[in-house]
Enzyme design. Sequence first.
Site, PDB file in Angstrom:
ATOM      1  N   ASP A   1      -8.471  -6.729  -4.700  1.00  0.00           N
ATOM      2  CA  ASP A   1      -8.122  -5.439  -4.115  1.00  0.00           C
ATOM      3  C   ASP A   1      -8.689  -4.330  -4.989  1.00  0.00           C
ATOM      4  O   ASP A   1      -8.217  -4.090  -6.094  1.00  0.00           O
ATOM      5  CB  ASP A   1      -6.595  -5.333  -4.011  1.00  0.00           C
ATOM      6  CG  ASP A   1      -6.112  -4.052  -3.330  1.00  0.00           C
ATOM      7  OD1 ASP A   1      -6.941  -3.152  -3.087  1.00  0.00           O
ATOM      8  OD2 ASP A   1      -4.908  -3.967  -3.044  1.00  0.00           O
TER       9      ASP A   1
ATOM     10  N   SER B   1       0.843  -1.195   0.000  1.00  0.00           N
ATOM     11  CA  SER B   1       0.000   0.000   0.000  1.00  0.00           C
ATOM     12  C   SER B   1       0.878   1.245   0.000  1.00  0.00           C
ATOM     13  O   SER B   1       1.767   1.372  -0.849  1.00  0.00           O
ATOM     14  CB  SER B   1      -0.915  -0.081   1.229  1.00  0.00           C
ATOM     15  OG  SER B   1      -1.968   0.818   1.146  1.00  0.00           O
TER      16      SER B   1
ATOM     17  N   HIS C   1      -7.824  -5.448  -0.272  1.00  0.00           N
ATOM     18  CA  HIS C   1      -6.528  -4.808  -0.035  1.00  0.00           C
ATOM     19  C   HIS C   1      -5.790  -5.452   1.138  1.00  0.00           C
ATOM     20  O   HIS C   1      -4.559  -5.489   1.164  1.00  0.00           O
ATOM     21  CB  HIS C   1      -6.775  -3.320   0.227  1.00  0.00           C
ATOM     22  CG  HIS C   1      -5.531  -2.494   0.292  1.00  0.00           C
ATOM     23  ND1 HIS C   1      -4.586  -2.495  -0.707  1.00  0.00           N
ATOM     24  CD2 HIS C   1      -5.065  -1.635   1.250  1.00  0.00           C
ATOM     25  CE1 HIS C   1      -3.595  -1.665  -0.370  1.00  0.00           C
ATOM     26  NE2 HIS C   1      -3.866  -1.150   0.797  1.00  0.00           N
TER      27      HIS C   1
END
Lengths: 399, 399
Positions: free
Chosen positions: B346, B178, B379
């Site tokens: 995601d 991320s 995610h």
Amino acid sequence: MTATTLRTAGGSVGHVETSFLELPVAVPLDCGRALSGVRVAYETYGTLSPARDNVILVCHALSGDAHAAGSTSAPNAVRTRDGFGAEERDAERGRGLGWWDGMIGPGKAFDTDRFFVVSTNLLGGCAGTTGPSSLDPQTGRAYGSDFPVITVSDMVRVQRALLTELGISRLAAVAGGSLGGMQALEWAVGFPEEVDAIIPIASTHSLHPQGVAWNAIARNAITADPDWQGGHYHGTGRAPTAGMGVARMVGHITYLSAMSVNNKFGRRLHGADDIRYDLTTPEFEVENYLRHQADTFVKRFDANTYLYTSRALSYFDLARQYGDGDLRRAIRRVSARTLLIAFSSDWLYPPQGSQELAAALRAEEKDVEYHVIDAPYGHDCFLLEEARQTPLIRAFLDG
Amino acid sequence: MTATTLRTAGGSVGHVETSFLELPVAVPLDCGRALSGVRVAYETYGTLSPARDNVILVCHALSGDAHAAGSTSAPNAVRTRDGFGAEERDAERGRGLGWWDGMIGPGKAFDTDRFFVVSTNLLGGCAGTTGPSSLDPQTGRAYGSDFPVITVSDMVRVQRALLTELGISRLAAVAGGSLGGMQALEWAVGFPEEVDAIIPIASTHSLHPQGVAWNAIARNAITADPDWQGGHYHGTGRAPTAGMGVARMVGHITYLSAMSVNNKFGRRLHGADDIRYDLTTPEFEVENYLRHQADTFVKRFDANTYLYTSRALSYFDLARQYGDGDLRRAIRRVSARTLLIAFSSDWLYPPQGSQELAAALRAEEKDVEYHVIDAPYGHDCFLLEEARQTPLIRAFLDG
């Protein structure tokens, strides 16, 4: 594709005024309480046939009202329909147009040359129908959070009571998008003998858990605002506008697809050629747009109505309500012909919900037609893709 | 699949303590300001080789800290990593485990028998590194919103200054998920001569506009809370916990896939067999879970750190920063070998971002490997799918 190409042909129902009617009998509610003196705001378009057999009820979604078609001069009739495309078109067409004006009128999907279309503001609403901002006859002040927690069934019960007052006992069709489609389904299951056809669009038999979560987050944003004051903000001079703004932002992004956000805004900066290293000023166009949407919405919509309506659409669950958890069993009583329309990019009310409904109806040998329209605008499609819905709806209503 | 099957083999780095170091020189920032006296919280795992050539920097995401692996007895080390799966596993494994403990350790993806792994709390953080809750030497009170608006480049500049102090001038790899992956990319583009390899996971060269919107909504929820007090809530006895809770809820749902929310909670009711017609009590399990997550998060995380970090990751845009809008041009200077890992479900950092990076790197004839892992957890996969990332990372680091 520009907004223009989505437009429908057909005429306008012209200038309309919202009517109001107070129900003469108390309305029993699912929660066990009853509401007396319920006032209903409604509009009608077209002419009721002598046999009273040409009535179509259209049902609005979370933030709608009775003003579905035509233009109005009501001072608070700032038409801000869900979705940026819809709102831009409103701006273009001028204020005061109904939220489904492209669908209702002479020669349109709901053809007012043939049908008498009725549209009501929902129970719990803030645009004329009794809701949490109405005066509680018991206390003489606004209900606020003393208003009973309502369901889609309760909303339908009030619509039915209004129709009874108007001398209408049978519906040629019930149609609506999103929460409006839930009402159509509720009609078909709850009052199968009174509905010939239903058209649930971008809707579902029960909101999926991620949708339940988004609704809960939006409600939390409102109730976390100290100006909500436990729901009794009316008359205090303060209202939970900050929380409502955040709720609206959450809602708004869930109505759009990732692609439509990208196509519309990209990562374009707002008001500057470069980032400005500012903590709170909107730096991106999409940030500025969200804030503008929030500011506009809080001026026209009551926070408690948002809470109650959001609760109702989260509760809605045909299988739980009517089938002991079994969807097929729940829809077994349906006799209405059914037209289901879903949109490929709608991730709040994804096609799967309509598909499950279609499968259950088919398995029970009901008359059902199901279409997925391939379109990029997300849940907002039901307000935007009027031109592609129209032939499906017209053909279905002819059938 | 149960959580257990996602687990990795390999040992633990054991008990660790977080170290702190004050940088001797001021750090220049992208905004034009500079910060002096920056303190950095960091941990290390494994042994630095005599040649100092076995260093891997791991970078945390929005709500992380320096404690990436092993166990700690720090009193505030309540390990609540993003994502419900991750948090359940933390509960199972006891408190105090690092956020990537499954990835860092003897025999693990980042093998501490070979590598010396460094993890820092980011600039702007609230877990030991200088951030908005630190004392501003100019005023003697917490910076609050007087803290400079920072970027991913600034975060990397601070990491690099720390490494310099530790006598490390070259990195065998930089890895992170991320926002952590953005830092890895920033390292490769900003300091190409100092990085041999990067491993950006569930990351992107620039957050897509819907992601920008979610971040803006979360920030709006915080700044709309009157207890935010324009950013100067430290020392007032009040903090914007209500707004932070809503921000966390928004974040949390974006970390999960619709399928994982469905699999985990469905539409199960909370604490009752039937709906209770209550406006504010959580009626569904997912509603209750969100509220619990919010309550937990606000106890451990600073609202201003959330604002600053969210801003930084929204700004991040390799093409804008380094390529005049052209991604290929931006990554032209990269010399590091690159391993990109994305996850099919995601939707916050969708595979497309990694795919665009891979295409640009390939077009510039860089050494790049790109994998999409088909997994349902959204995610959060970067924290959960350790077992499937491990062989990819180990093989890449061997290469």
